[in-house]
Write an enzyme that holds these catalytic residues in place. Structure first.
Site: not given
Ligand code: AP5
Length: 223
Positions: A17, A92, A131, A164, A175
């Site tokens: 994403k 979420r 990552r 991270r 997660r």
């Molecule tokens: P990346 O693009 O970073 O993936 P992502 O989907 O953004 O993954 P995240 O881990 O950032 O999402 P998340 O939703 O768990 O974390 P968030 O920060 O929102 O890609 C991942 C890796 O794969 C990278 O190395 C990339 O280069 C590689 N890649 C990408 N596409 C690829 C492809 N097609 N092929 C191969 N490799 C690829 O949330 C973190 C924490 O914050 C949560 O756990 C929670 O505690 C809190 N939080 C955030 N939002 C909320 C909410 N709305 N409500 C409550 N708590 C929340």
């Protein structure tokens, strides 16, 4: 109603994403609103909000709805009028989605589409463990699929890359469980509204990017 594009990127952790949001927002001049980035900034700054949410993020649990909703609705409201955006990681839970719907309906600027990035768990774990994130500008890399030109150094700003805290395998598994139980119900929620666009996100990032472009182009055509 403003014609600026308003999208939600939905999908499990590591689905890509953030990678796709960064590209699309640069290309289309949209605001990139990542809930995880907002929280990590607060945690790094040691703000009262950061102290409150840090323990949830480190354990891979969701931050309580009322906290997260207030933060993200404020972030949206602070955008200059008529600015399009991608919401990455918010909403979420169904209560978060309902609060967002209510707020956007009040100002007459509803969401145009929800892109659902689909990938199976084994691929996710492999991606997240490799990552790396820039400590300065937040750009993402992957030591296997998207390495920086110089190991450990950001291509964009030259700052060091880091892993991270919540990208350790046991936290990633938590997660994923949280995603399947608390976030996946949003797929049906947005399907009912006719907003859902499923994206196969298991293919290389450049291919995902093309599909995202096609989906966005189809929204442009609909006006
Ligand atoms: P990346 O693009 O970073 O993936 P992502 O989907 O953004 O993954 P995240 O881990 O950032 O999402 P998340 O939703 O768990 O974390 P968030 O920060 O929102 O890609 C991942 C890796 O794969 C990278 O190395 C990339 O280069 C590689 N890649 C990408 N596409 C690829 C492809 N097609 N092929 C191969 N490799 C690829 O949330 C973190 C924490 O914050 C949560 O756990 C929670 O505690 C809190 N939080 C955030 N939002 C909320 C909410 N709305 N409500 C409550 N708590 C929340």
């Amino acid at each position: 109603m403003s014609s600026a594009l308003r999208l939600i990127f939905l999908g499990p952790p590591g689905a890509g994403k953030g990678t796709q949001a960064q590209k699309l927002c640069e290309e289309r001049g949209l605001a990139n609103l990542s809930s995880g980035d907002v929280l990590r900034r607060e945690i790094r700054a040691g703000s009262p909000l950061g102290e409150r949410v840090g323990r949830y993020v480190r354990k891979g649990e969701l931050v309580p709805d009322e906290v997260m909703t207030a933060v993200m609705l404020e972030t949206i409201a602070a955008l200059p009028p008529g600015t399009g955006f991608v919401l990455d990681g918010f909403p979420r839970t169904v209560p978060q989605a309902e609060s967002l719907d209510a707020a956007l309906t009040r100002v007459g600027d509803p969401i145009h589409a929800v892109l659902d990035f689909e990938v199976e768990d084994a691929t996710i774990i492999e991606r997240i463990v490799h990552r790396r994130v820039c400590t300065q500008c937040g750009s993402w890399y992957n030591t296997r699929s998207l390495p920086p030109k110089v190991a450990g150094v950001c291509d964009r700003c030259g700052a060091p890359l880091a892993q991270r805290d919540d990208d350790r395998e046991e936290v990633v598994r938590r997660r994923l469980t949280v995603y399947r139980t608390q976030t996946a119900p949003l797929i049906a929620y947005y399907e009912r509204q006719g907003l859902l666009r499923a994206i196969d996100a298991a293919v290389p990032a450049e291919q995902v990017e093309q599909v995202v472009r096609q989906v966005v182009a189809s929204l442009d055509r609909k006006g």
